[in-house]
Design an enzyme around this catalytic site. Structure first.
Site, PDB file in Angstrom:
ATOM      1  N   ALA A  89     -11.255   4.067   1.328  1.00  0.00           N
ATOM      2  CA  ALA A  89     -11.112   4.192   2.774  1.00  0.00           C
ATOM      3  C   ALA A  89     -11.941   5.337   3.321  1.00  0.00           C
ATOM      4  O   ALA A  89     -13.046   5.142   3.827  1.00  0.00           O
ATOM      5  CB  ALA A  89      -9.629   4.383   3.127  1.00  0.00           C
ATOM      6  N   HIS A 109       0.853  -1.197   0.000  1.00  0.00           N
ATOM      7  CA  HIS A 109       0.000   0.000   0.000  1.00  0.00           C
ATOM      8  C   HIS A 109       0.882   1.238   0.000  1.00  0.00           C
ATOM      9  O   HIS A 109       1.988   1.234   0.550  1.00  0.00           O
ATOM     10  CB  HIS A 109      -0.933   0.002   1.220  1.00  0.00           C
ATOM     11  CG  HIS A 109      -1.972   1.071   1.139  1.00  0.00           C
ATOM     12  ND1 HIS A 109      -1.720   2.374   1.502  1.00  0.00           N
ATOM     13  CD2 HIS A 109      -3.252   1.044   0.677  1.00  0.00           C
ATOM     14  CE1 HIS A 109      -2.810   3.098   1.289  1.00  0.00           C
ATOM     15  NE2 HIS A 109      -3.752   2.317   0.788  1.00  0.00           N
ATOM     16  N   GLU A 116      -3.523   3.140  -7.400  1.00  0.00           N
ATOM     17  CA  GLU A 116      -3.943   4.278  -6.563  1.00  0.00           C
ATOM     18  C   GLU A 116      -2.898   5.395  -6.652  1.00  0.00           C
ATOM     19  O   GLU A 116      -1.830   5.285  -6.039  1.00  0.00           O
ATOM     20  CB  GLU A 116      -4.013   3.869  -5.088  1.00  0.00           C
ATOM     21  CG  GLU A 116      -5.008   2.805  -4.760  1.00  0.00           C
ATOM     22  CD  GLU A 116      -5.289   2.749  -3.259  1.00  0.00           C
ATOM     23  OE1 GLU A 116      -6.454   2.742  -2.906  1.00  0.00           O
ATOM     24  OE2 GLU A 116      -4.334   2.734  -2.465  1.00  0.00           O
TER      25      GLU A 116
HETATM   26  O1  G3P Z   1      -6.526   1.905   0.513  1.00  0.00           O
HETATM   27  C1  G3P Z   1      -7.447   2.819   0.053  1.00  0.00           C
HETATM   28  C2  G3P Z   1      -6.878   4.117  -0.234  1.00  0.00           C
HETATM   29  O2  G3P Z   1      -5.567   4.375  -0.030  1.00  0.00           O
HETATM   30  C3  G3P Z   1      -7.727   5.164  -0.797  1.00  0.00           C
HETATM   31  O3  G3P Z   1      -8.055   5.967   0.271  1.00  0.00           O
HETATM   32  O4  G3P Z   1      -9.358   7.621   1.463  1.00  0.00           O
HETATM   33  O5  G3P Z   1      -8.786   7.982  -0.932  1.00  0.00           O
HETATM   34  O6  G3P Z   1     -10.457   6.245  -0.314  1.00  0.00           O
HETATM   35  P1  G3P Z   1      -9.235   7.008   0.100  1.00  0.00           P
END
Ligand code: G3P
Length: 225
Positions: free
Chosen positions: A205, A96, A144
């Site tokens: 998240a 991550h 991500e």
């Molecule tokens: O692991 C999920 C992530 O890093 C994304 O976070 O708060 O942008 O949905 P978020």
């Protein structure tokens, strides 16, 4: 979905204060209820300290947020694949953005997870790192862009091309590897767009964990699936 082991929605609880103590279990139950009511597969990624409690109290699939590449033994503070499997996790995130590993360690971690029946979701930040991660044969890649994580702009709006390019790059290497996307995803429209761009699901998240009404957000998120 082509691989039923990969949930369509993975909710990463991170280490937010909203999931301290029994609140991780409470949120896991909410995720499980929404999954049961809608038939959409939802997995949770609680802090490691809550994995066993959630596994023993609900039927929601539980993923770890991180695994170390270490073998069982003298590895103080490490989370081995064996420990996660023993605690009842069915899978884990690896690499991550908030818990990076070296490429060689990702490869070892993926192999040790698969030897311990854990589904692997390797997180990546670019199309190039996604292709490198795909060569290590995880079950899924989650793309991500770090700069969008925790923000209000969804990756599907800010960088749709990174999702399409990652899907293409990963499929070229191994079309059995699924691609999830994450960062800034908060609405059903974001999830719909992610699927249109080729993702098989989402990793998110803050949109759920920090919501005043997580059940309502989850229900909205999956409405077009
Ligand atoms: O692991 C999920 C992530 O890093 C994304 O976070 O708060 O942008 O949905 P978020």
């Amino acid at each position: 979905m082509t691989d039923s082991r990969i949930p369509t929605v993975i909710v990463n609880f991170k280490a937010y204060s909203e999931v301290e103590g029994d609140r991780a279990l409470h949120l896991a139950r909410i995720c499980h209820n929404v999954a049961e009511q809608t038939g959409i597969s939802i997995a949770v990624c609680p802090p490691a300290t809550a994995i066993a409690q959630i596994v023993s109290s609900t039927d929601v699939p539980v993923f770890a947020q991180h695994v170390d590449p270490h073998k069982p033994g003298a590895a103080t503070g490490r989370l081995t694949a064996q420990l996660l499997h023993g605690a009842g996790a069915v899978g884990t995130l690896i690499n991550h953005s908030e818990r990076r590993l070296r490429l060689a360690d990702i490869g070892v971690a993926v192999d040790r997870c698969h030897s311990n029946q854990l589904t692997t979701v390797v997180c990546t930040d670019t199309t190039a790192t996604s292709a490198a991660a795909a060569s290590l044969k995880p079950n899924a890649i989650a793309i991500e862009p770090p700069e969008l994580i925790g923000g209000d702009i969804s990756v599907t709006d800010a960088q749709p091309e990174i999702i399409e390019n990652t899907v293409k790059a990963v499929q070229k290497i191994d079309d059995s590897i699924e691609v999830l996307c994450g960062a800034g995803i908060k609405t059903g429209r974001d999830v719909k767009r992610a699927v249109e761009l080729g993702a098989s699901g989402v990793l998110l998240a803050s949109g759920v964990v920090k919501a005043a009404d997580p059940a309502a957000v989850l229900t909205d998120l999956i409405q077009y699936l």
